[in-house]
Design an enzyme around this catalytic site. Structure first.
Site, PDB file in Angstrom:
ATOM      1  CG  HIS A 127      -1.896   1.104   1.220  1.00 22.51           C
ATOM      2  ND1 HIS A 127      -3.037   1.058   0.442  1.00 22.51           N
ATOM      3  CD2 HIS A 127      -1.906   2.312   1.841  1.00 22.51           C
ATOM      4  CE1 HIS A 127      -3.712   2.187   0.593  1.00 22.51           C
ATOM      5  NE2 HIS A 127      -3.053   2.958   1.438  1.00 22.51           N
TER       6      HIS A 127
ATOM      7  CG  ASP B 125      -5.494  -0.876   2.259  1.00 24.55           C
ATOM      8  OD1 ASP B 125      -4.849  -1.630   1.509  1.00 24.55           O
ATOM      9  OD2 ASP B 125      -6.156   0.087   1.842  1.00 24.55           O
TER      10      ASP B 125
ATOM     11  CD  GLU C 171       4.603   1.247  -4.256  1.00 21.50           C
ATOM     12  OE1 GLU C 171       3.585   1.218  -3.556  1.00 21.50           O
ATOM     13  OE2 GLU C 171       4.560   1.394  -5.497  1.00 21.50           O
TER      14      GLU C 171
HETATM   15  C1  GAR Z   1       1.380   1.084  -6.292  1.00 23.72           C
HETATM   16  O1  GAR Z   1       1.842   2.322  -5.838  1.00 23.72           O
HETATM   17  C2  GAR Z   1       0.728   0.304  -5.163  1.00 23.72           C
HETATM   18  O2  GAR Z   1       1.289   0.571  -3.900  1.00 23.72           O
HETATM   19  C3  GAR Z   1      -0.682   0.838  -5.224  1.00 23.72           C
HETATM   20  O3  GAR Z   1      -0.976   0.933  -6.596  1.00 23.72           O
HETATM   21  C4  GAR Z   1       0.225   1.274  -7.288  1.00 23.72           C
HETATM   22  C5  GAR Z   1       0.348   0.353  -8.485  1.00 23.72           C
HETATM   23  O4  GAR Z   1       1.374   0.787  -9.319  1.00 23.72           O
HETATM   24  N1  GAR Z   1      -1.598  -0.041  -4.543  1.00 23.72           N
HETATM   25  C6  GAR Z   1      -2.648   0.420  -3.878  1.00 23.72           C
HETATM   26  O5  GAR Z   1      -2.934   1.601  -3.833  1.00 23.72           O
HETATM   27  C7  GAR Z   1      -3.470  -0.648  -3.149  1.00 23.72           C
HETATM   28  N2  GAR Z   1      -4.391  -0.051  -2.249  1.00 23.72           N
HETATM   29  P1  GAR Z   1       1.963  -0.214 -10.413  1.00 23.72           P
HETATM   30  O6  GAR Z   1       0.759  -0.829 -11.132  1.00 23.72           O
HETATM   31  O7  GAR Z   1       2.772   0.639 -11.336  1.00 23.72           O
HETATM   32  O8  GAR Z   1       2.765  -1.256  -9.698  1.00 23.72           O
END
Ligand code: GAR
Length: 188
Positions: free
Chosen positions: A104, A145, A174
């Site tokens: 998250h 979450d 991340e």
């Molecule tokens: C990421 O920042 C992840 O943490 C978030 O979506 C993005 C996906 O990016 N997830 C959430 O918000 C879940 N609640 P990506 O598709 O480029 O990996």
């Protein structure tokens, strides 16, 4: 070999980093990518990386054994959510106890819950005027979450930061941490 299936809904930049991280790993590999959105860019990323993909509907996820059958036949040991926006149903939680994790893009328990994903999270952090944000990697349970937190990392929210600039910082965190945390959890 331990096999990971990634669940993703959108762009898939985390999914790509995770797949690449385990490409040369001696005992862990990403062998499947599951997606609820047929137009998501993550599907193209997976195909380019030669990872088989499955596209599913909400009915497939919630009202049938369809996905569990696929995961079982493919010998999947561990599920990783990477930008996946739907709740994980009970039967998957039961089939993979403490073997489903999510990332998250904020410091939970702040800025979590239904509807809090991607840029919406970063906008809320900026609007709240918080001086730091970060990432939370957690076990998945039946609520959005709320599963047990495994790892968090922080970054400053500076004067002049926008939701976009904050998103960039968060993505860097991340990419740096998610693959290694997955590896650590799977080894333990
Ligand atoms: C990421 O920042 C992840 O943490 C978030 O979506 C993005 C996906 O990016 N997830 C959430 O918000 C879940 N609640 P990506 O598709 O480029 O990996």
């Amino acid at each position: 070999m331990q096999r990971i299936a990634i669940f993703a809904s959108g762009n898939g930049s985390n999914a790509q980093r995770i797949i690449e991280h385990f490409n040369d790993h001696p005992t862990i590999r990403v062998t499947l990518l599951l997606c609820n959105n047929p137009d998501a860019y993550v599907l193209e990323r997976a195909r380019n990386l030669h990872i088989p993909t499955v596209v599913f509907t909400r009915a497939d996820l919630n009202h049938s054994q369809y996905l569990l059958d696929i995961l079982t036949v493919q010998g999947i040991d561990f599920l990783v959510l990477a930008g996946f926006l739907w709740l994980v149903p009970d039967y998957l939680l039961k089939a993979y106890p403490f073997r489903i994790i999510n990332i998250h893009p904020a410091l939970l328990p702040k800025f979590g819950g239904k509807g809090m994903y991607g840029m919406r999270v970063h906008k809320s952090v900026i609007e709240a005027g918080d001086s730091e944000s970060g990432i939370s990697i957690h076990y998945v349970n039946a609520a959005y979450d709320e599963g047990q937190i495994i790892f968090q990392a922080k970054c400053p929210v500076e004067k002049g930061d926008t939701a976009e600039s904050l998103a960039k910082k968060i993505h860097e965190l991340e990419y740096r941490h998610y693959p290694e945390v997955i590896e650590g959890v799977m080894r333990s």
